[in-house]
Design a protein around this motif. Structure first.
Motif, short mmCIF file in Angstrom:
data_model
loop_
_atom_site.label_atom_id
_atom_site.label_comp_id
_atom_site.label_asym_id
_atom_site.label_seq_id
_atom_site.Cartn_x
_atom_site.Cartn_y
_atom_site.Cartn_z
N ILE A 74 -1.57 -2.66 24.83
CA ILE A 74 -1.18 -2.81 23.42
C ILE A 74 -0.07 -1.84 23.03
N CYS A 75 -0.06 -0.64 23.62
CA CYS A 75 0.99 0.33 23.28
C CYS A 75 2.38 -0.21 23.60
N GLU A 76 2.50 -0.95 24.68
CA GLU A 76 3.81 -1.52 25.04
C GLU A 76 4.28 -2.50 23.97
N ILE A 77 3.34 -3.23 23.37
CA ILE A 77 3.68 -4.16 22.29
C ILE A 77 4.15 -3.37 21.07
N GLY A 78 3.37 -2.34 20.71
CA GLY A 78 3.71 -1.54 19.53
C GLY A 78 5.07 -0.87 19.63
N LYS A 79 5.35 -0.25 20.75
CA LYS A 79 6.63 0.44 20.94
C LYS A 79 7.80 -0.54 20.89
N GLU A 80 7.63 -1.68 21.55
CA GLU A 80 8.71 -2.66 21.55
C GLU A 80 8.94 -3.23 20.15
N ARG A 81 7.86 -3.40 19.41
CA ARG A 81 8.01 -3.90 18.04
C ARG A 81 8.83 -2.91 17.19
N ILE A 82 8.54 -1.63 17.31
CA ILE A 82 9.28 -0.63 16.53
C ILE A 82 10.76 -0.65 16.91
N LEU A 102 0.83 -1.21 0.00
CA LEU A 102 0.00 0.00 0.00
C LEU A 102 0.87 1.26 0.00
N LEU A 103 1.89 1.26 0.84
CA LEU A 103 2.78 2.42 0.93
C LEU A 103 3.46 2.72 -0.40
N SER A 104 3.81 1.68 -1.13
CA SER A 104 4.57 1.86 -2.37
C SER A 104 3.73 2.45 -3.49
N THR A 105 2.39 2.51 -3.32
CA THR A 105 1.55 3.15 -4.33
C THR A 105 1.68 4.67 -4.28
N ILE A 106 2.26 5.20 -3.20
CA ILE A 106 2.44 6.64 -3.05
C ILE A 106 3.84 7.00 -3.53
N LYS A 107 3.91 7.84 -4.56
CA LYS A 107 5.19 8.15 -5.19
C LYS A 107 6.12 8.95 -4.28
N ASP A 108 5.54 9.82 -3.46
CA ASP A 108 6.34 10.70 -2.61
C ASP A 108 7.03 9.89 -1.52
N LYS A 109 8.35 9.84 -1.57
CA LYS A 109 9.11 9.07 -0.58
C LYS A 109 9.49 9.90 0.65
N ASP A 110 9.07 11.16 0.66
CA ASP A 110 9.38 12.05 1.78
C ASP A 110 8.07 12.59 2.34
N SER A 111 7.24 11.68 2.85
CA SER A 111 5.89 12.05 3.24
C SER A 111 5.59 11.56 4.65
N ILE A 112 4.48 12.06 5.20
CA ILE A 112 4.03 11.65 6.53
C ILE A 112 2.93 10.61 6.38
N ILE A 113 3.09 9.49 7.10
CA ILE A 113 2.12 8.39 7.08
C ILE A 113 1.49 8.29 8.47
N LEU A 114 0.17 8.31 8.52
CA LEU A 114 -0.56 8.27 9.80
C LEU A 114 -1.37 6.98 9.91
N ASP A 115 -1.31 6.37 11.08
CA ASP A 115 -2.16 5.21 11.41
C ASP A 115 -2.71 5.47 12.81
N PHE A 116 -4.02 5.74 12.90
CA PHE A 116 -4.57 6.07 14.23
C PHE A 116 -5.37 4.90 14.85
N PHE A 117 -5.23 3.71 14.26
CA PHE A 117 -5.60 2.46 14.94
C PHE A 117 -4.36 1.56 14.82
N SER A 118 -3.29 1.94 15.48
CA SER A 118 -1.96 1.41 15.19
C SER A 118 -1.79 -0.07 15.54
N GLY A 119 -2.48 -0.55 16.57
CA GLY A 119 -2.35 -1.96 16.94
C GLY A 119 -0.92 -2.34 17.29
N SER A 120 -0.38 -3.33 16.60
CA SER A 120 0.99 -3.78 16.87
C SER A 120 2.04 -2.97 16.12
#
Length: 612
Positions: free
Chosen positions: A446-454, A385-403
């Motif tokens: 869940i936030c602890e999982i997400g942060k540790e994954r990153i 999905l990300l690769s469909t956006i040509k701009d490689k210097d952009s902001i990506i938002l996910d507000f149901f971030s999960g893991s």
């Protein structure tokens, strides 16, 4: 010089919309109110007056709309100890109710997000859906996440027996999508994962929020393979990803990377690039272009062709079209089909998405335990999905971030193509079940999982890519939703004198100066990843944001020496934009002291004088 006083509220979206209306139709305003009869006269035929008009509504829709427009009294508090590469990263991880967080981001990130991806609750009867509180969303958020006495408000699933099954889901999604739209750039897009339970309702509310003309399409993604022997009718192996643009007329073409199998056919190359000889005949077209073409031996070839006769003759002379005799003796008209270096068009059903197995493997590769998080999306899927956006210097938002699969995919794709995409993850710190593998592994929410994954994924990517990824941003600033640092005026009228003494300092008791600094950045609309540096001027601490675009002094005693020192610092830094300064209002001991400092700064070219 502009003089401003900050309070604890975010922008009033309803008031801002009213001002936009005033600019367009000043004549419809009477004593500050909109005269709808006048507005109807101006709009004329564009008004729908029939009672039986096409409309999508549900119980609570008006309240959900008001909720999206109600200013937030919250803020985002910095949490440096849970962050990674705090001083240099351009990524954000925000813990909190995404409705309130989206309100708080309205000024700093308005029209700045190129792509939003969300994987919201599918409303299967087991998903977490909690009731938004119209009167005090921050206290509601603290109650449901166990930060204060919950008083019976527990996180729960939205079962079909509730009587408001679809309604509760719509009331949760509608205000969030309205706020999210404001954050998209004019050419930005939003991808939303969903399944059969709410796909129809999702498209209806998105048609309202984004406009049905901005519906691009939907991907059909295989979500599982095998199983289903206990299913009575159809084994459901797919889900959807619905795609809308903020303005489809401004959205750029979408491409995905060519796979190796596809590239094999482009065996030849000339000065224009790689190509293969493709057939010029298209007899199966609905409206083929039919005319005669003469072969070198005089044979007349008649067919339905892909291009006009004029274009054929031009390209035949140029050598990019040929008349070729095949081994069987028949003539074939062919043209050079050049490789599109941008990639190929994504297909709604044939795009190579990753399924649930890949998602589990991604989690297992990071945590060595695939049960830490259930049903994660795969990095392969998000990267596609990300690769469909040509701009490689952009902001990506996910507000149901999960893991935090989206953050993982952003870092992975940046490492692969040299991009500089930035992510903003937003996730409610939903407590994990005490019987779950995640809880047993030490992850209390869940936030602890997400942060540790990153953290782990970033280090793994750097290790695997080596020198290629030495400048890769794998850090993130952690910010946490809380009530405003600025105290509400709630005096005890029976003990007014002591109340007045308590409110000499207008901050909430346990807050730090960095907390206040980030709230100021939010209220003034600054990027939350800007560097914040500390300086000492006249023995007082001063915060420097964005290399001099904003200077904050929260000392209890503001003197003229601080004002002169700020001017010297601004002169030395020579910021690209004009400088704003912020002081704590009760730091001025007298009105004359405040006036003198303001005049000093005004004469020195300071653009805005702000107090709080």
């Amino acid at each position: 010089m502009i003089e401003t006083n900050l309070n604890g509220k975010t922008p009033d979206i309803a008031e801002e919309n009213k001002e936009k209306m005033r600019q367009l139709f000043p004549e419809v305003f009477t004593e500050g109110k909109i005269d709808f009869e006048k507005l109807q006269q101006i709009l004329g035929d564009y008004i729908e007056t029939s009672n039986e008009r096409y409309n999508f509504t549900w119980n609570g829709k008006a309240r959900a709309l008001r909720l999206s427009q109600t200013p937030s009294l919250g803020t985002l508090r910095s949490c440096k100890e849970e962050s990674k590469d705090w001083d240099t990263t351009q990524n954000l991880y925000i813990e909190g109710d995404n409705l309130e967080v989206l309100k708080l981001l309205q000024k700093s990130y308005h029209s700045k997000v190129k792509m939003i991806y969300i994987d919201p609750p599918y409303n299967t009867g087991k998903d977490f859906v909690y009731p938004d509180n119209f009167t005090d969303s921050i206290e509601n958020y603290k109650a449901i996440t166990g930060q204060v006495d919950a008083e019976g408000k527990n996180i729960s699933s939205n079962s079909e027996t509730s009587g408001r099954y679809h309604t509760d889901w719509l009331n949760m999604m509608y205000p969030r999508l309205r706020l999210a739209r404001n954050l998209l750039t004019d050419d930005g897009v939003i991808f939303i994962s969903i399944d059969d339970n709410e796909v129809d309702n999702l498209k209806k509310i998105c048609n309202e929020v984004f406009g049905e003309d901005n519906y691009i399409g939907e991907f059909i993604k295989q979500s599982k393979v095998g199983g289903g022997s206990d299913t009575k009718f159809i084994v459901k192996e797919h889900e959807y990803c619905v795609l809308y643009a903020k303005s489809v007329n401004m959205t750029q073409e979408m491409f995905v990377k060519h796979d190796e199998e596809y590239l094999k056919r482009y065996k030849e190359k000339d000065e224009n690039g790689r190509y293969f000889w493709d057939t010029f005949a298209r007899p199966g077209l609905q409206n083929p272009i039919t005319y005669d073409i003469m072969a070198p031996d005089g044979t007349i070839i008649t067919n339905g062709w892909i291009r006009s006769k004029e274009r054929f003759e031009k390209e035949y002379k140029e050598g990019t079209t040929r008349i070729f005799k095949k081994d069987n003796g028949e003539w074939s008209v062919q043209f050079k089909q050049y490789l599109n270096n941008n990639g190929k068009k994504p297909r709604s059903m044939t795009m190579d998405f990753g399924g649930s197995i890949e998602g589990k493997n991604d989690i297992n590769n990071i945590f060595k335990n695939d049960k830490v998080f259930s049903y994660p999306k795969s990095v392969k899927y998000l990267s596609a999905l990300l690769s469909t956006i040509k701009d490689k210097d952009s902001i990506i938002l996910d507000f149901f971030s999960g893991s935090a699969t989206t953050a993982h995919a952003v870092m992975q794709l940046n490492a692969e193509d040299g991009g500089n995409r930035k992510f903003i993850m937003v996730q409610l710190p939903e407590p994990t079940d005490e019987k779950s593998e995640a809880y047993k592994a030490g992850y209390k929410n869940i936030c602890e999982i997400g942060k540790e994954r990153i953290r782990r994924a970033g280090e793994k990517i750097k290790e695997e890519k080596g020198l290629e990824a030495q400048n890769l941003d794998i850090g993130f600033k952690v910010l946490k939703l809380d009530s405003s640092n600025i105290r509400k005026w709630q005096p005890d009228y029976k003990h007014l004198e002591s109340s007045l003494a308590d409110y000499v300092d207008n901050y909430v008791a346990d807050r730090t100066e960095p907390d206040v600094v980030y709230e100021i950045m939010l209220k003034l609309g600054l990027d939350l990843t800007y560097p914040v540096d500390e300086h000492m001027i006249a023995n007082k601490k001063v915060y420097l944001i964005g290399y001099g675009m904003l200077i904050i002094c929260l000392d209890h005693e503001i003197t003229t020496d601080i004002a002169h020192g700020i001017l010297e610092l601004v002169k030395k830094l020579a910021p690209e934009s004009t400088t704003k300064v912020v002081f704590k209002d009760n730091g001025f001991k007298t009105d004359s002291n405040k006036t003198n400092i303001k005049e000093i700064l005004k004469c020195g070219g300071i653009a805005e004088f702000i107090t709080l």
